[in-house]
Design a protein around this motif. Structure first.
Motif, short mmCIF file in Angstrom:
data_model
loop_
_atom_site.label_atom_id
_atom_site.label_comp_id
_atom_site.label_asym_id
_atom_site.label_seq_id
_atom_site.Cartn_x
_atom_site.Cartn_y
_atom_site.Cartn_z
N ILE A 39 0.82 -1.21 0.00
CA ILE A 39 0.00 0.00 0.00
C ILE A 39 0.86 1.26 0.00
CG2 ILE A 39 -0.30 0.51 2.46
CD1 ILE A 39 -3.34 0.60 1.87
N GLY A 40 2.14 1.12 0.32
CA GLY A 40 3.05 2.25 0.26
C GLY A 40 3.56 2.56 -1.13
N ASP A 41 3.12 1.78 -2.12
CA ASP A 41 3.54 1.97 -3.52
C ASP A 41 2.33 2.39 -4.33
OD1 ASP A 41 4.14 1.52 -6.27
OD2 ASP A 41 5.76 0.16 -5.70
N ARG A 42 2.32 3.64 -4.79
CA ARG A 42 1.15 4.17 -5.49
C ARG A 42 0.83 3.38 -6.76
NH1 ARG A 42 1.28 10.14 -5.20
NH2 ARG A 42 2.96 10.07 -6.71
N GLU A 43 1.85 2.90 -7.46
CA GLU A 43 1.61 2.13 -8.68
C GLU A 43 0.89 0.82 -8.36
OE1 GLU A 43 2.04 2.93 -11.93
OE2 GLU A 43 2.36 4.91 -11.07
N THR A 204 -1.71 10.46 -0.66
CA THR A 204 -0.42 10.05 -1.22
C THR A 204 -0.57 8.86 -2.15
OG1 THR A 204 0.07 8.60 0.67
CG2 THR A 204 0.88 10.87 0.78
N ASN A 205 -1.67 8.11 -2.03
CA ASN A 205 -1.88 6.94 -2.88
C ASN A 205 -2.82 7.20 -4.04
OD1 ASN A 205 -0.40 5.75 -0.83
ND2 ASN A 205 -1.51 3.82 -0.97
N TRP A 206 -3.35 8.42 -4.16
CA TRP A 206 -4.27 8.74 -5.27
C TRP A 206 -3.45 9.18 -6.48
CZ3 TRP A 206 -8.82 7.43 -6.67
CH2 TRP A 206 -9.57 8.18 -7.57
#
Length: 346
Positions: A39-43, A204-206
């Motif tokens: 979940i810490g990786d936006r891709e 941060t994940n959008w």
């Protein structure tokens, strides 16, 4: 700058304790720490929630100035990390407040709950309905997964904090995609105190530019639990005891720290994929906040260059009680900034 006496006094009146159960189940820590790497990786996050994830409206109420829709959906975290959520929190609940008549476009701001902000009445009364009146703006109020049915007002285990963060990131993605499908624009996120911190994690994940207005929160939650007035509510003795007795806790925490490549602050700091456009971030902070200390931690301007920080006089409690109009103004300003910069991004 000193700290607010009101913040200190107010905290002394409260008897609630944090992390009374300790770290949580070792297997839960292991699973949620592993999921944090995804979940810490936006891709990677782009594929975690389907574009057409189902959302349901089950009740609508008409008031003089707005419609209030109650809705729900099933938290994606339950599918991705089965059994990690309390059973009562598997169904995510929200309230959607929209103007009867839109002034221009159909702007909606998702508002996440602060500590102890059970149900929707507080955000609806102090933020959402004034936003309808002042700016013709809708609000979607997402219930905190650990506040469903008054499950508990504080976090029982350290693992609950990570589960809550993971759930809210994914649930915010569900709602942003649903609002896009329904034709609402522009969209943004806000929250006060813990709600502001969780909104920052979600944004941060959008994968698109989006207004973000975190109020009374900062670059990390570590100082909240270690040096702020809430530090005295943490059951440090139980945490130390479990850490010393069960080597599993030491192993899992060390593994996470090695992944982060820094120190304990990594556990409570937003993921390193910064938001797509930091110029759309307006932070509202209290100068004398005793709940969210800023000393000794990275500033938001260092983590997110280009963001704007606005300071209010006083502390956390006085700002929360008496300065919500400043929070709303920051929301309007961030949305206007987005509309001018991205008029065709919808």
């Amino acid at each position: 700058m000193g700290v607010s006496r009101l913040d200190v006094f107010y905290r002394q009146l409260l008897l609630t304790k944090l992390f009374i159960g300790g770290w949580g189940k070792p297997e839960d820590l292991k699973r949620i720490f592993e999921f944090r790497k995804i979940i810490g990786d936006r891709e990677k996050c782009k594929t975690l929630v389907p574009e057409d994830y189902p959302v349901y409206i089950n009740k609508t109420e008409e008031l003089a100035d707005c419609h209030i829709h109650d809705g729900f959906f099933f938290s994606p975290l339950e599918h991705l990390v089965p059994g990690i959520l309390p059973p009562e929190a598997v169904k995510a609940r929200f309230q959607f407040i929209v103007p009867k008549r839109w002034q221009k476009n159909r702007p909606v701001c998702i508002q996440l709950a602060g500590t102890g902000d059970h149900f929707f009445w507080r955000r609806r009364t102090l933020m959402a309905r004034p936003m309808v009146k002042e700016a013709g703006m809708g609000s979607l109020l997402l219930e905190n997964p650990y506040y469903i049915l008054l499950l508990r007002s504080c976090l029982k285990n350290v693992s609950d904090l990570f589960v809550m963060g993971g759930a809210l990131i994914l649930e915010s993605t569900v709602l942003l995609r649903w609002l896009e499908r329904e034709g609402y624009w522009p969209l943004g996120m806000t929250g006060i105190s813990m709600g502001g911190y969780m909104a920052s994690l979600a944004v941060t994940n959008w994968p698109k530019p989006i207004p973000l207005i975190p109020c009374l929160s900062w670059s990390t939650a570590s100082s909240v639990f270690t040096t702020g007035v809430l530090s005295k509510a943490v059951n440090w003795r139980q945490l130390e005891k479990q850490y010393a007795v069960n080597s599993v806790y030491e192993e899992e925490i060390i593994n996470l720290l090695e992944y982060c490549g820094v120190n304990l602050r990594c556990l409570f700091t937003p993921t390193p994929p910064v938001p797509v456009d930091t110029g759309l971030i307006i932070v509202v902070q209290a100068k004398e906040d005793a709940y969210v200390p800023r000393t000794g931690v990275l500033s938001l301007q260092e983590i997110w260059p280009g963001c704007e920080v606005r300071y209010l006089s006083g502390g956390h409690i006085s700002a929360y009680l008496f300065k919500q109009n400043f929070f709303r103004q920051a929301i309007y300003d961030a949305f206007n900034r987005f509309s001018l910069k991205y008029p065709n991004l919808h």
